[in-house]
Scaffold this active site. Structure first.
Site, PDB file in Angstrom:
ATOM      1  N   LYS A   8       0.846  -1.209   0.000  1.00 55.68           N
ATOM      2  CA  LYS A   8       0.000   0.000   0.000  1.00 55.68           C
ATOM      3  C   LYS A   8       0.878   1.255   0.000  1.00 55.68           C
ATOM      4  CE  LYS A   8      -1.659   1.560   4.065  1.00 55.68           C
ATOM      5  NZ  LYS A   8      -1.420   2.961   4.418  1.00 55.68           N
ATOM      6  N   CYS A  60      -4.665  12.456  12.997  1.00 54.76           N
ATOM      7  CA  CYS A  60      -5.434  11.197  12.982  1.00 54.76           C
ATOM      8  C   CYS A  60      -5.247  10.566  14.361  1.00 54.76           C
ATOM      9  CB  CYS A  60      -4.931  10.277  11.874  1.00 54.76           C
ATOM     10  SG  CYS A  60      -3.320   9.565  12.230  1.00 54.76           S
ATOM     11  N   ARG A 119       0.395  14.518  13.081  1.00 59.06           N
ATOM     12  CA  ARG A 119       0.766  14.305  11.671  1.00 59.06           C
ATOM     13  C   ARG A 119       1.000  15.633  10.918  1.00 59.06           C
ATOM     14  NH1 ARG A 119      -0.933   9.072  10.425  1.00 59.06           N
ATOM     15  NH2 ARG A 119       0.676   9.051   8.841  1.00 59.06           N
ATOM     16  N   ARG A 134      -8.422  -0.509   4.851  1.00 60.14           N
ATOM     17  CA  ARG A 134      -7.543   0.463   4.183  1.00 60.14           C
ATOM     18  C   ARG A 134      -6.185  -0.153   3.870  1.00 60.14           C
ATOM     19  NH1 ARG A 134      -6.998   5.991   7.105  1.00 60.14           N
ATOM     20  NH2 ARG A 134      -5.667   6.142   5.286  1.00 60.14           N
TER      21      ARG A 134
HETATM   22  C1  EPZ Z   1       4.253   7.036   6.449  1.00 58.65           C
HETATM   23  O1  EPZ Z   1       3.457   8.032   7.042  1.00 58.65           O
HETATM   24  C2  EPZ Z   1       3.354   5.805   6.314  1.00 58.65           C
HETATM   25  N1  EPZ Z   1       2.226   6.128   5.433  1.00 58.65           N
HETATM   26  C3  EPZ Z   1       2.853   5.375   7.688  1.00 58.65           C
HETATM   27  O2  EPZ Z   1       2.086   4.192   7.515  1.00 58.65           O
HETATM   28  C4  EPZ Z   1       4.070   5.064   8.570  1.00 58.65           C
HETATM   29  O3  EPZ Z   1       3.619   4.725   9.864  1.00 58.65           O
HETATM   30  C5  EPZ Z   1       4.991   6.289   8.635  1.00 58.65           C
HETATM   31  O4  EPZ Z   1       5.365   6.696   7.298  1.00 58.65           O
HETATM   32  C6  EPZ Z   1       6.265   6.012   9.417  1.00 58.65           C
HETATM   33  O5  EPZ Z   1       6.941   4.939   8.841  1.00 58.65           O
HETATM   34  C7  EPZ Z   1       2.430   6.106   4.083  1.00 58.65           C
HETATM   35  O6  EPZ Z   1       3.512   5.844   3.602  1.00 58.65           O
HETATM   36  C8  EPZ Z   1       1.229   6.397   3.239  1.00 58.65           C
HETATM   37  P1  EPZ Z   1       6.197  10.409   8.555  1.00 58.65           P
HETATM   38  P2  EPZ Z   1       3.986   9.564   7.069  1.00 58.65           P
HETATM   39  O7  EPZ Z   1       6.065  11.682   7.798  1.00 58.65           O
HETATM   40  O8  EPZ Z   1       4.864   9.814   5.922  1.00 58.65           O
HETATM   41  C9  EPZ Z   1       6.832  13.784  11.796  1.00 58.65           C
HETATM   42  C10 EPZ Z   1       0.323   2.745   7.904  1.00 58.65           C
HETATM   43  O9  EPZ Z   1      -0.034   2.193   8.950  1.00 58.65           O
HETATM   44  N2  EPZ Z   1       6.650  14.751  10.697  1.00 58.65           N
HETATM   45  O10 EPZ Z   1       7.328   9.504   8.237  1.00 58.65           O
HETATM   46  O11 EPZ Z   1       2.803  10.440   7.266  1.00 58.65           O
HETATM   47  C11 EPZ Z   1       5.547  13.047  12.163  1.00 58.65           C
HETATM   48  O12 EPZ Z   1       4.797  13.796  13.103  1.00 58.65           O
HETATM   49  C12 EPZ Z   1       0.703   4.196   7.912  1.00 58.65           C
HETATM   50  O13 EPZ Z   1       0.461   2.167   6.796  1.00 58.65           O
HETATM   51  C13 EPZ Z   1       6.821  16.108  10.936  1.00 58.65           C
HETATM   52  O14 EPZ Z   1       7.120  16.519  12.062  1.00 58.65           O
HETATM   53  O15 EPZ Z   1       4.855   9.580   8.399  1.00 58.65           O
HETATM   54  C14 EPZ Z   1       6.061  11.766  12.758  1.00 58.65           C
HETATM   55  O16 EPZ Z   1       6.361  11.975  14.132  1.00 58.65           O
HETATM   56  C15 EPZ Z   1       0.439   4.828   9.253  1.00 58.65           C
HETATM   57  N3  EPZ Z   1       6.646  16.988   9.918  1.00 58.65           N
HETATM   58  C16 EPZ Z   1       7.369  11.504  12.003  1.00 58.65           C
HETATM   59  O17 EPZ Z   1       7.702  12.739  11.356  1.00 58.65           O
HETATM   60  C17 EPZ Z   1       6.312  16.577   8.654  1.00 58.65           C
HETATM   61  O18 EPZ Z   1       6.183  17.436   7.747  1.00 58.65           O
HETATM   62  C18 EPZ Z   1       7.276  10.428  10.942  1.00 58.65           C
HETATM   63  O19 EPZ Z   1       6.171  10.741  10.112  1.00 58.65           O
HETATM   64  C19 EPZ Z   1       6.143  15.198   8.421  1.00 58.65           C
HETATM   65  C20 EPZ Z   1       6.328  14.302   9.454  1.00 58.65           C
END
Ligand code: EPZ
Length: 433
Positions: free
Chosen positions: A22, A117, A122, A398
């Site tokens: 996904k 969420c 996020r 999902r």
């Molecule tokens: C991706 O989400 C995945 N989703 C998530 O999978 C996964 O849990 C996550 O990466 C971590 O591996 C997809 O790929 C569609 P991040 P993403 O940006 O990109 C902070 C699932 O279960 N952050 O890597 O949204 C954030 O708050 C889903 O399949 C900022 O501070 O996660 C978090 O603490 C859930 N500023 C950390 O980075 C930003 O602009 C990691 O988030 C972006 C992120």
């Protein structure tokens, strides 16, 4: 809302096929917006998030042709609208992945802010700041990210926090930018590498994928083409845990064990016998009770946060105590209180869940709150005594293609109760002799 009804106590046994990932399919479908010609994406999993992405692209005027195997041909240049509306973005945060490609290819985008969420706030500041560093004019107003750019320019960007979709958005934006972009402290997840491989297959120049420094040389255009999505490592890990928690034996085909890394190490540490091949992995618990294992989540190549909830469930019935530390998201223990209702012994202190294994869990009506939490409740239901009813399973739809069919193929007693029959009376009438 549909529910899942699970009768615990069966050791899983058998073979199933793993679907495409996904979290690779979503950015790769978004990347088709970059191309001048049609792009066919194959091995796409049949999931609600994929349907949402197709609706998002279709609403923009992008032409989509889907065959019976869910290979999706996306023809980006027929686009006529550059908006990702709140109605869709609120159901799937990953919609923000159209921001980078729309800006890079068409110079404009209006994407609803995804909002938080269940698992955390996020934020998307790193997406926005990176695009601004590349010359985009971005205003955030009325709940929308409104972006314009004549032509994005290469930039050097360093992320203080590793962000998967942030890295992906900026990689896509940089693919057509004027000049070279360097992203430091980039995400190294296999899904990020898959996106880079797809962009390169269309004529892009992305180097260093899988390392912490990405270098992207902007090109004038990307051609159409065909790309197959890599197997889902989280789905693979989830079914391996299903075998471990029930003391069973499964073989998972059409996957890639190399993507699982430390997850396999942890399954071996809990006492499972794991064997691997080029495109398969098997786990045999040999009827034994697993040993509890400590988990510390962090960005790839460390232990994936998306496998945390599943291991909490495993530890609930394992031998001994263990600590599970969640370092990526601030609120990713929503499954704990539901597992406690099934008799689990878990103490929660901030980002650390301490589990003390119990001999058995007891069935209960439980509620899913997010994708991986719902998976952990299904896993607990597989081993709990009695009939567990998992509510709000739209979360699970999902991210897990045909979960009841696949678990059923492995011998689990599980069935979906459609929304129209989910009042307690009809459930009881279904299960009472
Ligand atoms: C991706 O989400 C995945 N989703 C998530 O999978 C996964 O849990 C996550 O990466 C971590 O591996 C997809 O790929 C569609 P991040 P993403 O940006 O990109 C902070 C699932 O279960 N952050 O890597 O949204 C954030 O708050 C889903 O399949 C900022 O501070 O996660 C978090 O603490 C859930 N500023 C950390 O980075 C930003 O602009 C990691 O988030 C972006 C992120």
């Amino acid at each position: 809302m549909d529910k899942l009804l699970i009768t615990g106590g069966t050791a899983l046994n058998g073979e199933i096929r793993i679907s495409g990932a996904k979290n690779a399919a979503l950015p790769i479908l978004a990347s088709t917006l970059l191309a001048d010609g049609p792009v066919t994406v194959c091995n796409v999993p049949h999931l609600h998030d994929i349907t949402t992405t197709m609706e998002l692209l279709g609403n923009m005027g992008v032409h989509l042709v889907v065959d019976e195997k869910l290979n999706i041909e996306v023809n980006g240049p027929t686009i006529r609208d550059f908006v990702a509306p709140y109605e869709l973005v609120k159901t799937m945060r990953a919609s923000i992945l159209v921001l980078g490609p729309l800006l890079a290819r068409y110079g404009r985008a209006e994407v609803s802010l995804p909002g938080g969420c269940a698992i955390g706030s996020r934020p998307v500041n790193l997406h926005i700041e990176g695009l601004q560093a590349m010359g985009a004019d971005i205003r955030v107003e009325n709940g929308f990210i409104k972006a314009r750019a004549s032509r994005l320019k290469g930039a050097r960007i360093r992320h203080e926090v590793v962000t998967v979709t942030g890295t992906e958005n900026l990689m896509m934006a940089a693919a057509l930018a004027d000049g070279t972009t360097v992203i430091e402290n980039a995400a190294r997840e296999p899904e990020v590498v898959d996106l880079a491989d797809c962009i390169n297959a269309l004529g892009g120049k992305v180097y260093g994928a899988g390392t912490e420094t990405l270098t992207i040389e902007g090109v004038e255009s990307l051609s159409g083409g065909r790309y197959c999505v890599l197997p889902d490592r989280i789905e693979t890990g989830t079914y391996l845990v299903a075998a471990a928690i029930t003391g069973g034996r499964v073989k998972l085909k059409d996957t890639n064990p190399v993507l699982l890394g430390v997850v396999l190490d942890k399954l071996i540490e809990c006492g499972a016998k794991v064997e691997t091949g080029p495109d398969w992995v098997s786990l045999d618990m040999q009827g034994r009770r697993p040993k509890a294992v400590d988990i510390y989540t962090a960005p790839f190549p460390d232990f994936p946060t998306d496998m945390q909830a599943q291991f909490v469930a495993l530890n609930c019935i394992a031998e001994g105590r263990a600590e599970i530390t969640e370092t990526v998201f601030e609120n990713r223990f929503m499954h704990v209180q539901e597992l406690q209702r099934m008799g689990a012994n878990i103490e929660l202190h901030g980002r650390v869940a301490t589990t003390t294994g119990v001999e058995r869990l007891t069935a209960a009506p439980v509620m899913a709150t997010d994708l991986r939490a719902s998976a952990s409740l299904v896993l607990a239901g597989l081993v709990a005594e009695g009939e567990t009813v998992v509510d709000r399973i739209y979360h699970i739809d999902r991210g897990y293609e045909g979960i009841e069919e696949k678990l059923g193929q492995l011998g689990a007693s599980i069935r979906r109760i459609p929304a129209s029959h989910t009042d307690s009376a009809s459930i009881l009438s279904d299960v009472l002799p």
